[in-house]
Design an enzyme around this catalytic site. Sequence first.
Site, PDB file in Angstrom:
ATOM      1  N   GLY A   1     -20.570  -5.031  17.113  1.00 41.89           N
ATOM      2  CA  GLY A   1     -19.186  -5.369  16.821  1.00 41.89           C
ATOM      3  C   GLY A   1     -18.759  -5.309  15.383  1.00 41.89           C
TER       4      GLY A   1
ATOM      5  N   PRO B   1     -25.795  -3.025  17.149  1.00 44.86           N
ATOM      6  CG  PRO B   1     -26.722  -2.380  15.103  1.00 44.86           C
ATOM      7  CD  PRO B   1     -27.036  -3.143  16.364  1.00 44.86           C
ATOM      8  N   GLY B   2     -23.422  -0.386  17.083  1.00 41.88           N
ATOM      9  CA  GLY B   2     -23.179   1.012  17.443  1.00 41.88           C
ATOM     10  C   GLY B   2     -22.384   1.679  16.334  1.00 41.88           C
ATOM     11  NE  ARG B   3     -16.145   0.255  15.685  1.00 39.30           N
ATOM     12  CZ  ARG B   3     -15.237   0.748  16.536  1.00 39.30           C
ATOM     13  NH1 ARG B   3     -14.610   1.875  16.258  1.00 39.30           N
ATOM     14  NH2 ARG B   3     -14.937   0.096  17.640  1.00 39.30           N
TER      15      ARG B   3
ATOM     16  NE  ARG C   1     -12.619   4.604  17.586  1.00 44.20           N
ATOM     17  CZ  ARG C   1     -11.918   4.078  16.619  1.00 44.20           C
ATOM     18  NH1 ARG C   1     -11.492   4.839  15.627  1.00 44.20           N
ATOM     19  NH2 ARG C   1     -11.669   2.807  16.590  1.00 44.20           N
TER      20      ARG C   1
ATOM     21  CE1 TYR D   1      -9.837   1.696  22.694  1.00 42.93           C
ATOM     22  CE2 TYR D   1     -10.727   3.361  21.227  1.00 42.93           C
ATOM     23  CZ  TYR D   1     -10.841   2.579  22.354  1.00 42.93           C
ATOM     24  OH  TYR D   1     -11.957   2.674  23.131  1.00 42.93           O
TER      25      TYR D   1
ATOM     26  CB  CYS E   1       0.172  19.715  28.028  1.00 43.76           C
ATOM     27  SG  CYS E   1      -0.173  21.437  27.685  1.00 43.76           S
TER      28      CYS E   1
ATOM     29  CE1 TYR F   1     -18.462   2.977  21.337  1.00 47.93           C
ATOM     30  CE2 TYR F   1     -17.969   2.345  19.081  1.00 47.93           C
ATOM     31  CZ  TYR F   1     -18.622   2.106  20.277  1.00 47.93           C
ATOM     32  OH  TYR F   1     -19.430   1.006  20.420  1.00 47.93           O
TER      33      TYR F   1
HETATM   34  N1  LLP Z   1     -23.047  -4.239  22.767  1.00 55.84           N
HETATM   35  C1  LLP Z   1     -22.167  -4.307  23.780  1.00 55.84           C
HETATM   36  C2  LLP Z   1     -22.487  -5.127  24.945  1.00 55.84           C
HETATM   37  C3  LLP Z   1     -20.949  -3.608  23.695  1.00 55.84           C
HETATM   38  O1  LLP Z   1     -20.066  -3.691  24.685  1.00 55.84           O
HETATM   39  C4  LLP Z   1     -20.675  -2.816  22.552  1.00 55.84           C
HETATM   40  C5  LLP Z   1     -19.436  -2.048  22.443  1.00 55.84           C
HETATM   41  C6  LLP Z   1     -21.646  -2.751  21.535  1.00 55.84           C
HETATM   42  C7  LLP Z   1     -22.824  -3.485  21.674  1.00 55.84           C
HETATM   43  C8  LLP Z   1     -21.465  -1.946  20.285  1.00 55.84           C
HETATM   44  O2  LLP Z   1     -20.391  -2.423  19.527  1.00 55.84           O
HETATM   45  P1  LLP Z   1     -20.091  -1.766  18.078  1.00 55.84           P
HETATM   46  O3  LLP Z   1     -21.188  -2.218  17.137  1.00 55.84           O
HETATM   47  O4  LLP Z   1     -20.060  -0.314  18.256  1.00 55.84           O
HETATM   48  O5  LLP Z   1     -18.747  -2.317  17.730  1.00 55.84           O
HETATM   49  N2  LLP Z   1     -14.483   2.915  22.184  1.00 55.84           N
HETATM   50  C9  LLP Z   1     -14.106   1.849  21.283  1.00 55.84           C
HETATM   51  C10 LLP Z   1     -15.215   0.858  21.076  1.00 55.84           C
HETATM   52  C11 LLP Z   1     -15.704   0.220  22.357  1.00 55.84           C
HETATM   53  C12 LLP Z   1     -16.821  -0.759  22.139  1.00 55.84           C
HETATM   54  C13 LLP Z   1     -17.332  -1.287  23.414  1.00 55.84           C
HETATM   55  N3  LLP Z   1     -18.504  -2.085  23.322  1.00 55.84           N
HETATM   56  C14 LLP Z   1     -13.629   2.461  19.972  1.00 55.84           C
HETATM   57  O6  LLP Z   1     -13.662   3.676  19.824  1.00 55.84           O
HETATM   58  O7  LLP Z   1     -13.172   1.744  19.087  1.00 55.84           O
END
Ligand code: LLP
Length: 416
Positions: free
Chosen positions: A239, A273-275, A311, A315, A341, A369
Amino acid sequence: MTSFNQQDGALHCEGVSLEAIAQTHGTPTYVYSHTAIKDAFLSYQNAVGDHPHLICYAVKANSNLSILRTLATLGAGFDVVSVGELERVMVAGGDAGKVVFSGVGKTASEMRRALEAGIKCFNVESEAELRLLAAVAEQMACSAPISIRVNPDVDAGTHPYISTGLRENKFGVDVASARDLYRFADDAPFLEPVGIDCHIGSQILDVAPFITALHSLLGLIDDLAEDGISLDHLDVGGGLGVSYESAAPAVADYVSALTEHIADRQLELLFEPGRSIVAMAGALLTEVLYLKPGDVRQFAVVDAAMNDLLRPSLYGAWQEIQAVKPRAGNAETWDIVGPVCETGDFLGKDREMVLEQGDLLAVMGAGAYGFSMASNYNSRPRPTEVLIKDSTVHVIGRRESITDLWRSEEIPPEIA
Ligand code: LLP
């Protein structure tokens, strides 16, 4: 610190010219920096220091096999939300024993596969899921390691579509119900409570909501100790936001703020962490097909669209757009739009730029993403993906061909 910078009047990634990449590989193309991914991952590792921990990269952010391999090599664990993501991790050489499985809709067959693979933990999101998991584990005569995803009812102040820690969201269970589920799991012969987790949202730009959520989990851990239930790990979720437009907290500050609160506890600390691992490591390279000047709005039509990078459309997200070779002259205001389109198909609005037909643009912060949310809408093949490592361009995802578009379709003879 960025791996993308202007050198001799043109944008480069790790010293490689984006113009050269476009010439060789065409556009649209996702360009990723190996160094940036590695540095972002290590900033988590280094900030946690000696406290036992596991950084479980959230595969959904970018699930390309080479990116998973890069992270696996650095010792990462993984957060997956489907059996597809789990299989990707294993094919890429990731260790199933370092995988946590999140998501509100795990199926029995996904549970079976994950148990067979020997994952670290199921992050369980409801009582019904816990009961099904107990039944599946019993059939397999094994024990399922579980964590209950607690929904701490914390407002993370992010976009409503990516806020997950509020009572009104579909994720997790409230603190009181979580305690009941742990008691149930503790008594169930085929379930083993090993952890606790939460995830309150994505693109969060303030550390405070994470700390509030952590306190709620720590309170529950203390209550569980009174019930005679002790856990091995605490998973604070993902997050942490990145600086698309406004400044994000540094990973080190976020990690140390959290670590400080559990320093004296015998708990392994997990992050998902992802993003913050991949966003800034990627750019989407695209070419200006046409300019459409006008009285009301001016459009630069590019060859990337909402199907490649969703994105902005989904959003209203803002991502920086740079000219690969910035031109001198009087800037004008452009909407950067794709060929799809739909009026909602835009990558950026009101960008002050000097543009000409044929110019190359880079949408920055596109490593997370981006490709993972890409689709074939309008029958558009998904883009090439390249990873730059040691100044060499590696194709890690080839552009889909036109025939790839219907490779899973059939016309049965009965269909006239
Ligand atoms: N863990 C869980 C259970 C999650 O649902 C998520 C993201 C993460 C970890 C990773 O979160 P991050 O560190 O990436 O914030 N498509 C959207 C973001 C959706 C995130 C959903 N869950 C965007 O492009 O902003």
